[in-house]
Enzyme design. Sequence first.
Site, PDB file in Angstrom:
ATOM      1  N   HIS A   8     -21.997  -4.848  13.286  1.00  0.00           N
ATOM      2  CA  HIS A   8     -21.442  -3.855  12.355  1.00  0.00           C
ATOM      3  C   HIS A   8     -22.554  -3.364  11.430  1.00  0.00           C
ATOM      4  O   HIS A   8     -23.270  -4.171  10.839  1.00  0.00           O
ATOM      5  CB  HIS A   8     -20.326  -4.513  11.534  1.00  0.00           C
ATOM      6  N   LEU A  29     -20.979   0.966   6.374  1.00  0.00           N
ATOM      7  CA  LEU A  29     -20.059   0.332   5.430  1.00  0.00           C
ATOM      8  C   LEU A  29     -19.446  -0.887   6.107  1.00  0.00           C
ATOM      9  O   LEU A  29     -18.589  -0.762   6.983  1.00  0.00           O
ATOM     10  CB  LEU A  29     -18.967   1.314   5.004  1.00  0.00           C
ATOM     11  N   VAL A  48     -20.074   1.335  13.867  1.00  0.00           N
ATOM     12  CA  VAL A  48     -20.827   2.193  12.954  1.00  0.00           C
ATOM     13  C   VAL A  48     -19.795   2.843  12.038  1.00  0.00           C
ATOM     14  O   VAL A  48     -19.005   3.676  12.473  1.00  0.00           O
ATOM     15  CB  VAL A  48     -21.630   3.257  13.718  1.00  0.00           C
ATOM     16  N   GLU A  49     -19.786   2.451  10.768  1.00  0.00           N
ATOM     17  CA  GLU A  49     -18.699   2.855   9.873  1.00  0.00           C
ATOM     18  C   GLU A  49     -19.204   3.648   8.676  1.00  0.00           C
ATOM     19  O   GLU A  49     -20.094   3.203   7.946  1.00  0.00           O
ATOM     20  CB  GLU A  49     -17.925   1.621   9.390  1.00  0.00           C
ATOM     21  N   VAL A  50     -18.626   4.816   8.488  1.00  0.00           N
ATOM     22  CA  VAL A  50     -18.829   5.687   7.328  1.00  0.00           C
ATOM     23  C   VAL A  50     -20.319   5.887   7.033  1.00  0.00           C
ATOM     24  O   VAL A  50     -20.816   5.547   5.963  1.00  0.00           O
ATOM     25  CB  VAL A  50     -18.084   5.150   6.082  1.00  0.00           C
TER      26      VAL A  50
END
Length: 263
Positions: free
Chosen positions: A113, A116, A156-158
């Site tokens: 991850h 964010l 892959v977040e924000v």
Amino acid sequence: MTRRLTVSDLQSQKGSRKWLQLHVDTPAEASAAVACDINILSCEPDHNLELIRQAAPFAFLSVGMPHGAVASPDEAVRLGFAMLKRGADAVYCSHSPRFIEAMSAEGIPVTGHVGLVPNRATWTNFRAVGRTAEEAFKVLRAAKDLENAGAACIEVEVVPVRLADHVTRATPLITMGMGCGSVCDTQYLFSSDVLGTHTGHYPRHAMRYADFVTLEAELQEKRIAAFRAFGRDVAAGSYPEAKHQVDMDDAAYDRFLTLSQSL
């Protein structure tokens, strides 16, 4: 689908196919997802895991390892194998690369991850990550660290769209994109956001396609009404009726009374 998706399947179609992905909480949600050809799922390692696996037997299922559940790479390997045995295809892990490297060395597919990362949000707060050149470089470096550790997938977040696109093109990992446009290998949302199951905060990238809060409130009203009617019928003597119960004939009851006297 006639067999379970594998890491190899996903990697062989990287760059040529966009996958839909949902985080599901119940077997019913998992079943509904695969009915719509959503074949990449994630879930928590709670009591629903085995039932979700049964409901979506051919989906690729990434199961979350609770942050802090392990304190050493050896513990991560042990828990990772346990999660695979319960039905996971990959283990989501927001721990450091040394934990991921240990699991990967044993053939356990791991989802890392970047961007964010809620479990590490004390360092960033809940905001878009990677808007400055320096922070974007940190995101890319984190992605390469996960790649070098042997991860199979990476959430892959924000992050900015151009950064997510660069990461997706720069790594062989399957990028699972949430809140960063449509450039990653999967388009990922939580079922709770899609279904509108809660009254709390909805992130900017969420899209509500249903209002389950209202539906659940209506169901609760019907539950209360049914339970209240049940109580009224019992109090009034209208339930149970003869059709709701069983009895024994007089001869059998007389025989029972005779037998009972031997006690």
